[in-house]
Each structure stands twice: as structure tokens, then as C-alpha cells.
Design a protein around this motif. Structure first.
Motif, PDB file in Angstrom:
ATOM      1  N   GLY A 164       0.835  -1.187   0.000  1.00  0.00           N
ATOM      2  CA  GLY A 164       0.000   0.000   0.000  1.00  0.00           C
ATOM      3  C   GLY A 164       0.870   1.237   0.000  1.00  0.00           C
ATOM      4  N   ALA A 165       2.019   1.140   0.658  1.00  0.00           N
ATOM      5  CA  ALA A 165       3.018   2.203   0.767  1.00  0.00           C
ATOM      6  C   ALA A 165       4.299   1.533   1.261  1.00  0.00           C
ATOM      7  CB  ALA A 165       2.560   3.284   1.741  1.00  0.00           C
ATOM      8  N   PRO A 166       5.429   2.248   1.279  1.00  0.00           N
ATOM      9  CA  PRO A 166       6.668   1.641   1.766  1.00  0.00           C
ATOM     10  C   PRO A 166       6.532   1.058   3.175  1.00  0.00           C
ATOM     11  CG  PRO A 166       7.176   3.650   0.604  1.00  0.00           C
ATOM     12  CD  PRO A 166       5.672   3.582   0.688  1.00  0.00           C
ATOM     13  N   ILE A 167       7.278  -0.004   3.432  1.00  0.00           N
ATOM     14  CA  ILE A 167       7.230  -0.724   4.696  1.00  0.00           C
ATOM     15  C   ILE A 167       7.406   0.225   5.878  1.00  0.00           C
ATOM     16  CG2 ILE A 167       8.428  -2.439   6.126  1.00  0.00           C
ATOM     17  CD1 ILE A 167       9.226  -3.880   3.580  1.00  0.00           C
ATOM     18  N   GLY A 168       6.514   0.112   6.849  1.00  0.00           N
ATOM     19  CA  GLY A 168       6.654   0.867   8.090  1.00  0.00           C
ATOM     20  C   GLY A 168       6.347   2.348   7.980  1.00  0.00           C
ATOM     21  N   SER A 169       5.910   2.818   6.814  1.00  0.00           N
ATOM     22  CA  SER A 169       5.696   4.259   6.633  1.00  0.00           C
ATOM     23  C   SER A 169       4.369   4.736   7.205  1.00  0.00           C
ATOM     24  CB  SER A 169       5.774   4.625   5.147  1.00  0.00           C
ATOM     25  OG  SER A 169       4.670   4.086   4.431  1.00  0.00           O
ATOM     26  N   GLY A 170       3.388   3.851   7.300  1.00  0.00           N
ATOM     27  CA  GLY A 170       2.082   4.236   7.826  1.00  0.00           C
ATOM     28  C   GLY A 170       1.321   5.208   6.937  1.00  0.00           C
ATOM     29  N   GLY A 198      -1.359   2.254   8.014  1.00  0.00           N
ATOM     30  CA  GLY A 198      -1.102   3.028   9.215  1.00  0.00           C
ATOM     31  C   GLY A 198      -2.211   2.982  10.243  1.00  0.00           C
ATOM     32  N   SER A 199      -3.457   2.839   9.798  1.00  0.00           N
ATOM     33  CA  SER A 199      -4.587   2.874  10.717  1.00  0.00           C
ATOM     34  C   SER A 199      -5.652   1.888  10.260  1.00  0.00           C
ATOM     35  CB  SER A 199      -5.185   4.284  10.767  1.00  0.00           C
ATOM     36  OG  SER A 199      -5.948   4.537   9.590  1.00  0.00           O
ATOM     37  N   PRO A 200      -6.591   1.549  11.151  1.00  0.00           N
ATOM     38  CA  PRO A 200      -7.693   0.674  10.747  1.00  0.00           C
ATOM     39  C   PRO A 200      -8.476   1.216   9.556  1.00  0.00           C
ATOM     40  CG  PRO A 200      -7.553   0.756  13.128  1.00  0.00           C
ATOM     41  CD  PRO A 200      -6.580   1.781  12.622  1.00  0.00           C
ATOM     42  N   MET A 201      -8.539   2.540   9.407  1.00  0.00           N
ATOM     43  CA  MET A 201      -9.217   3.121   8.258  1.00  0.00           C
ATOM     44  C   MET A 201      -8.585   2.655   6.955  1.00  0.00           C
ATOM     45  SD  MET A 201      -9.653   7.160   7.242  1.00  0.00           S
ATOM     46  CE  MET A 201      -7.857   7.346   7.086  1.00  0.00           C
ATOM     47  N   ASP A 202      -7.238   2.586   6.910  1.00  0.00           N
ATOM     48  CA  ASP A 202      -6.540   2.126   5.711  1.00  0.00           C
ATOM     49  C   ASP A 202      -6.894   0.676   5.403  1.00  0.00           C
ATOM     50  OD1 ASP A 202      -5.210   4.608   5.677  1.00  0.00           O
ATOM     51  OD2 ASP A 202      -3.557   3.817   6.900  1.00  0.00           O
ATOM     52  N   MET A 207     -10.012  -3.387   2.071  1.00  0.00           N
ATOM     53  CA  MET A 207     -11.013  -4.447   1.974  1.00  0.00           C
ATOM     54  C   MET A 207     -12.224  -3.988   1.166  1.00  0.00           C
ATOM     55  SD  MET A 207      -9.399  -6.813   3.474  1.00  0.00           S
ATOM     56  CE  MET A 207     -10.673  -8.062   3.366  1.00  0.00           C
ATOM     57  N   GLU A 208     -12.610  -2.734   1.303  1.00  0.00           N
ATOM     58  CA  GLU A 208     -13.735  -2.204   0.532  1.00  0.00           C
ATOM     59  C   GLU A 208     -13.424  -2.201  -0.958  1.00  0.00           C
ATOM     60  OE1 GLU A 208     -14.664   1.635   2.064  1.00  0.00           O
ATOM     61  OE2 GLU A 208     -15.479   0.884   3.947  1.00  0.00           O
ATOM     62  N   MET A 209     -12.135  -2.104  -1.313  1.00  0.00           N
ATOM     63  CA  MET A 209     -11.718  -2.128  -2.713  1.00  0.00           C
ATOM     64  C   MET A 209     -11.714  -3.538  -3.292  1.00  0.00           C
ATOM     65  SD  MET A 209      -8.608   0.657  -2.424  1.00  0.00           S
ATOM     66  CE  MET A 209      -7.982   0.384  -4.082  1.00  0.00           C
ATOM     67  N   GLY A 210     -11.957  -4.529  -2.460  1.00  0.00           N
ATOM     68  CA  GLY A 210     -12.049  -5.897  -2.947  1.00  0.00           C
ATOM     69  C   GLY A 210     -10.816  -6.745  -2.749  1.00  0.00           C
ATOM     70  N   PHE A 211      -9.834  -6.236  -1.988  1.00  0.00           N
ATOM     71  CA  PHE A 211      -8.670  -7.066  -1.703  1.00  0.00           C
ATOM     72  C   PHE A 211      -9.061  -8.166  -0.723  1.00  0.00           C
ATOM     73  CE2 PHE A 211      -6.786  -3.458  -3.692  1.00  0.00           C
ATOM     74  CZ  PHE A 211      -5.735  -4.002  -4.408  1.00  0.00           C
ATOM     75  N   ASP A 212      -8.307  -9.261  -0.766  1.00  0.00           N
ATOM     76  CA  ASP A 212      -8.703 -10.451  -0.021  1.00  0.00           C
ATOM     77  C   ASP A 212      -8.217 -10.471   1.419  1.00  0.00           C
ATOM     78  OD1 ASP A 212      -9.934 -12.271  -2.249  1.00  0.00           O
ATOM     79  OD2 ASP A 212      -8.110 -11.447  -3.111  1.00  0.00           O
ATOM     80  N   ALA A 230      -4.635  -4.187  17.679  1.00  0.00           N
ATOM     81  CA  ALA A 230      -4.850  -5.413  16.908  1.00  0.00           C
ATOM     82  C   ALA A 230      -6.338  -5.719  16.802  1.00  0.00           C
ATOM     83  CB  ALA A 230      -4.110  -6.579  17.576  1.00  0.00           C
ATOM     84  N   GLU A 231      -7.061  -5.524  17.898  1.00  0.00           N
ATOM     85  CA  GLU A 231      -8.510  -5.748  17.872  1.00  0.00           C
ATOM     86  C   GLU A 231      -9.190  -4.742  16.951  1.00  0.00           C
ATOM     87  OE1 GLU A 231     -12.341  -6.135  20.909  1.00  0.00           O
ATOM     88  OE2 GLU A 231     -10.441  -5.303  21.630  1.00  0.00           O
ATOM     89  N   ALA A 232      -8.728  -3.487  16.984  1.00  0.00           N
ATOM     90  CA  ALA A 232      -9.305  -2.456  16.120  1.00  0.00           C
ATOM     91  C   ALA A 232      -9.134  -2.828  14.647  1.00  0.00           C
ATOM     92  CB  ALA A 232      -8.659  -1.104  16.411  1.00  0.00           C
ATOM     93  N   PHE A 233      -7.947  -3.321  14.283  1.00  0.00           N
ATOM     94  CA  PHE A 233      -7.718  -3.737  12.902  1.00  0.00           C
ATOM     95  C   PHE A 233      -8.587  -4.938  12.539  1.00  0.00           C
ATOM     96  CE2 PHE A 233      -3.796  -1.169  12.757  1.00  0.00           C
ATOM     97  CZ  PHE A 233      -3.891  -0.682  11.466  1.00  0.00           C
ATOM     98  N   LYS A 234      -8.734  -5.863  13.457  1.00  0.00           N
ATOM     99  CA  LYS A 234      -9.595  -7.020  13.204  1.00  0.00           C
ATOM    100  C   LYS A 234     -11.002  -6.573  12.828  1.00  0.00           C
ATOM    101  CE  LYS A 234     -11.890 -10.810  15.649  1.00  0.00           C
ATOM    102  NZ  LYS A 234     -12.061 -11.511  16.955  1.00  0.00           N
ATOM    103  N   LEU A 235     -11.559  -5.656  13.598  1.00  0.00           N
ATOM    104  CA  LEU A 235     -12.918  -5.183  13.350  1.00  0.00           C
ATOM    105  C   LEU A 235     -13.000  -4.401  12.035  1.00  0.00           C
ATOM    106  CD1 LEU A 235     -13.831  -4.054  16.986  1.00  0.00           C
ATOM    107  CD2 LEU A 235     -14.554  -6.149  15.805  1.00  0.00           C
ATOM    108  N   ALA A 236     -11.964  -3.589  11.754  1.00  0.00           N
ATOM    109  CA  ALA A 236     -11.966  -2.791  10.524  1.00  0.00           C
ATOM    110  C   ALA A 236     -11.902  -3.685   9.290  1.00  0.00           C
ATOM    111  CB  ALA A 236     -10.784  -1.827  10.531  1.00  0.00           C
TER     112      ALA A 236
END
Length: 268
Positions: A164-170, A198-202, A207-212, A230-236
Motif C-alpha cells: 500500500g506504501a513503503p514498509i513501516g511508513s504508515g 497506518g490505521s484501521p481506516m486504511d 477491503m472495501e476495494m475488494g482485496f482479499d 490489533a482488535e481495532a484492525f480485526k474489526l476494521a
């Protein structure tokens, strides 16, 4: 809802990295909170860390104790060739990882630039050709370049992991056009967004774009509260996938009334 990747059924679409956590205990808690069923481990990096002392929760995980912690989590191991800069180096490390972890799954990384940590497309494709022939299930970390991705498929890869962007850049998804093009043009293999989240929004957006699925590390390990993040990302990730499957409304250039008004207004 279950899905299949490399012939394996999974419930989670969240792939989690294991580097940079404050302590083994927080790593373990983060894996549990994420619900991830696949975690990546860098053989080169962990061998460099060495073995932590028993019970030393303040030390960073490494060595055999680290590998045992991962196995006890119940997640599937996805060894990676992080730190490699040539196809020959990545192939040698891949063979070692297969012996150490007893798995043919491999996240293939061959870095071509020290500043951006951008994958070297030529060395990456060369390594993929060899490793696929040797029976590895290659998960190649690549850029969002369509032609490179097609060459990796030609080499026999059945999964692609564009950044999505360079490693670790967020920075999140910095080239949405290229990522949408990938998803539109490559429809018959799983595409996992790897790096730069960088964030659950990303993650939800990917996922909304159809990535698996989504693979990330720093956004969790560098959070003030990694298990909670980690839980926030799971839900996002779950929400983004459900939104994709439900069908997201098309954007409009004008306002459209949600309740149509017909006929003449009633005047007292």
C-alpha cells in the motif's frame, strides 16, 4: 465467513507480523486480539536477536523461545525472507526456513532500495521462478506495478502481496488507482495488501476495494496499546469486507434526495 488461500481454509483475513513488539507477552496478547490465523516470522531477524532469558518479559522476543511462542498461539507460520537483497540470498534463506519451520509457505522479500525498501522486481521474479519449482507456496511482497505482478503469476505464484506504501511508513494506500487496476485486472488469485498500512481506516479501505486480506506489523507493534490496536484492525478488516460484499453505493456529483418528492405541495 471462511475463505481459501493456498488450499487452506481460513476464517480471518488479517495477517499479522511479529517484529518490534515491546515484549513476548504483548506479542502473544496482540495475536490473540487480532484473531489472525497466519503470522509472519523473519528467520534472518529472529536469528540475529538470539534467545531471551526465561521469564524476561521486558526483553524483545527472539530465538527458540520466540518460535515456541508463535507455535503456541495456534496461528500458521509464514516465514519471510526479510533482509535479503538478491535472489540467491532469498532462495538460500527460504530453504533454511522450510527446514526450521517445516512449512512450504514463504513470504518472499527481495529488497532493491535501502531508502524505500522497494522490492527489486527482477530479483523477485527470478527467486519466485526457482522457489515455485522447488515446491514452495510463494507469497511475493511486491509493488503495485501491474506488469511485475503479471510476471510473478507467470512464474507460478498463486498469491500476490502488493504494497500500500513503503514498509513501516504508515502512509496507507498511496496509489489507489494502481491498486484498483490490479484488482480489476487480476481477479483469479488472492491479493493481500502488505506494508504501509497506518490505521484501521486504511485496512477497511483496502477491503472495501475488494482485496482479499491485509498484512501489517508496525501499525500494531508501535501502537501505545498493541493488543487493543490489533482488535481495532480485526474489526476494521471485517467491516471492510462486509461492506464490499454488501455493495457500496456509487458516488454522485450532485445531491439526491433519499425520499423522492412528487406532486404539488399541500398548502393550507
Amino acid at each position: 465467513m471462511t475463505w481459501t488461500i493456498a488450499g487452506t481454509q481460513l476464517d480471518s483475513r488479517f495477517f499479522l507480523g511479529t517484529a518490534g513488539y515491546p515484549s513476548p507477552r504483548i506479542l502473544e496478547q496482540s495475536i490473540q486480539a487480532s484473531g489472525a490465523q497466519v503470522v509472519t516470522v523473519g528467520l534472518k531477524r529472529q536469528m540475529a536477536h538470539g534467545e531471551p532469558s526465561p521469564g524476561s518479559d521486558g526483553q524483545k522476543p527472539g530465538g527458540q523461545a520466540f518460535f515456541q511462542l508463535i507455535r503456541q498461539s495456534g496461528a500458521r507460520l509464514l516465514p519471510n525472507t526479510a533482509g535479503c537483497h538478491t535472489a540467491a540470498e532469498a532462495i538460500a534463506l527460504a530453504r533454511m526456513a522450510r527446514e526450521v519451520f517445516d512449512t512450504h509457505w514463504l513470504k518472499l522479500e527481495v529488497i532493491g532500495d535501502h531508502y524505500t525498501l522497494q522490492p527489486d522486481p527482477f530479483e523477485l521474479v527470478n527467486a519466485a521462478h526457482t522457489l515455485v519449482k522447488e515446491g514452495f507456496e510463494v507469497f511475493p511482497y511486491c509493488t503495485d506495478d501491474l506488469v511485475t505482478c503479471q510476471r510473478l503469476l507467470d512464474a507460478g505464484c498463486r498469491i500476490l502481496m502488493p504494497w500500500g506504501a513503503p514498509i513501516g511508513s504508515g502512509q496507507g494506500l498511496i496509489n489507489q488507482y494502481a491498486l484498483r487496476t490490479l484488482r480489476d485486472r487480476i481477479t483469479d488469485v488472492p491479493l493481500i495488501i502488505d506494508a504501509g498500512i497506518g490505521s484501521p481506516m486504511d485496512a477497511a479501505q483496502a477491503m472495501e476495494m475488494g482485496f482479499d486480506g491485509v498484512l501489517l506489523n508496525s501499525a500494531v507493534s508501535h501502537a501505545h496499546n498493541p493488543p487493543l490496536m490489533a482488535e481495532a484492525f480485526k474489526l476494521a478488516i471485517e467491516a471492510g469486507r462486509k461492506a464490499f460484499e454488501a455493495g457500496i453505493m456509487a458516488e454522485q456529483d450532485m445531491a439526491i434526495a433519499t425520499t423522492p418528492v412528487t406532486g404539488r405541495p399541500f398548502v393550507l
